[in-house]
Enzyme design. Structure first.
Site, PDB file in Angstrom:
ATOM      1  N   LYS B  95      -2.988   0.051  -8.436  1.00 20.62           N
ATOM      2  CA  LYS B  95      -2.626  -1.153  -8.700  1.00 20.62           C
ATOM      3  C   LYS B  95      -3.944  -1.959  -9.051  1.00 20.62           C
ATOM      4  CE  LYS B  95      -1.381  -5.409  -6.072  1.00 20.62           C
ATOM      5  NZ  LYS B  95      -1.136  -5.848  -4.835  1.00 20.62           N
ATOM      6  N   ASN B 205       3.558  -8.554   1.167  1.00 18.74           N
ATOM      7  CA  ASN B 205       2.690  -7.905   2.303  1.00 18.74           C
ATOM      8  C   ASN B 205       2.551  -8.900   3.213  1.00 18.74           C
ATOM      9  OD1 ASN B 205      -0.518  -6.098   2.632  1.00 18.74           O
ATOM     10  ND2 ASN B 205       0.752  -6.955   4.306  1.00 18.74           N
ATOM     11  N   THR B 206       2.025 -10.050   2.921  1.00 20.63           N
ATOM     12  CA  THR B 206       1.854 -11.156   4.215  1.00 20.63           C
ATOM     13  C   THR B 206       3.252 -11.785   4.819  1.00 20.63           C
ATOM     14  OG1 THR B 206      -0.175 -11.970   2.741  1.00 20.63           O
ATOM     15  CG2 THR B 206       0.406 -13.313   4.777  1.00 20.63           C
TER      16      THR B 206
END
Lengths: 74, 256
Positions: B95, B205-206
């Site tokens: 990534k 993610n968060t």
């Protein structure tokens, strides 16, 4: 004669911190630093050094070593 | 959806950072159904060995890893990080992040294209974190990228899809390239909206890690992504400005 087998003491920068290490090559430095069996990747002076080339990678005074391992990421 | 020859069933890619505990991270990954998780490389301290513990946990989950170059602000840093990641994680996947601006974590798209070209030539399979810019996307594809990951909004902002028009245009322009909305997604409804636009997958993610209950939120995202995907395939109705009665007018009783 013994002097030839004793690695030189070098002042290096390991992960951003000064470190005085008796090691002639990168593989030796990893052992001295306690990473012998750890899963890590290495870079010397900003350049990637594959695991297979660590033993052949000589160290010099002032070299910057980065030792990284898997970590959480997004 | 084909990620360089891998066709995941789940369309959620989950980040592994900022969870309250390793156990909650593991449970959230399982609840999400994600088959791909993102990871990073950071300096290891020999005494603490945090990385060794983390890597054991991830391997036990039996998922694929997508290593990132998070925090890299130059092509050189990103390429070197990718090289280190390929050795440690044993995958050509990367990534690719080349950050250009600290407040928004906006990609440096010029450096991104340059790094993508170098990595693709070296055998890497690049997942570029980019903007929704069409021309940059073209350059990334020319550089060898077979997946594109435009941001929805700045990383960690939770703002959702800031430029729906741009994302829609990107989808229309690249009908065959797998497109993943990466970053900025805050709610399951944001993820569903991206899937309704025809996006192939969501990377976040968060929004899960910082939820009050990350495991429940992971499941909520999985459901929303599945729902959005199903809706896209079902063919949404065309919106219109004026009302149109859904109950037949014909046959209404005369009651006055």
């Amino acid at each position: 004669m013994d002097d030839l087998t004793v690695p030189p003491r070098l002042t290096l920068v390991v992960n951003g911190e000064p470190a005085e290490i008796a090691a002639a090559d990168l593989a030796g430095a990893l052992i001295v630093l306690g990473f012998e069996d750890a899963i890590v990747a290495t870079a010397l002076n900003g350049n990637f050094v594959p695991a297979r080339k660590r033993a052949a990678t000589r160290l010099n005074e002032g070299d910057r070593i980065e030792i990284v391992a898997p970590r959480q990421g997004g | 959806m084909d990620f360089y020859g891998f066709e995941p069933t789940s369309r959620l890619l989950l980040g592994t950072s900022q969870y309250p505990s390793p156990a909650i991270l593991a449970e959230a990954v399982r609840a999400s159904g994600a088959e791909i998780v993102t990871v990073s490389l950071r300096r290891e301290a020999a005494r603490l060995r945090e990385g060794q513990e983390f890597w054991r946990l991830i391997r036990e989950l039996g998922v694929r890893v997508l290593p990132n170059t998070a925090g890299c602000h130059s092509v050189k840093e990103a390429v070197t990080t990718a090289e280190m990641a390929r050795e440690i994680f044993g995958t050509p996947w990367i990534k690719l992040e080349v950050i250009g601006e600290a407040d928004t974590l906006q990609p440096d798209v010029f450096g991104l294209v340059e790094a993508a070209r170098a990595l693709a030539a070296d055998g890497f399979e690049v997942f570029p974190y980019t903007t929704e810019d069409l021309v940059v996307a073209e350059r990334l594809v020319e550089a060898g990228c077979r997946v594109l990951m435009p941001w929805g909004a700045p990383i960690g902002s939770g703002k959702g899809l800031n430029n729906v028009f741009g994302l829609r245009a990107l989808r229309a322009h690249f009908p065959e390239i797998p497109l993943v909305v990466d970053a900025g997604v805050g709610l399951p409804s944001h993820a569903a909206a991206a899937m309704e636009l025809g996006y192939d997958a969501i990377l976040l993610n968060t929004a899960v890690a910082k939820a009050g209950d990350p495991v429940a939120m992971a499941k909520a995202f999985a459901l929303a992504i599945e729902s959005g995907r199903l809706a896209r395939r079902a063919g949404p109705m065309e919106p219109r400005d004026m009302a149109a009665p859904s109950t037949p007018v014909l046959g209404r009783a005369q009651l006055l």
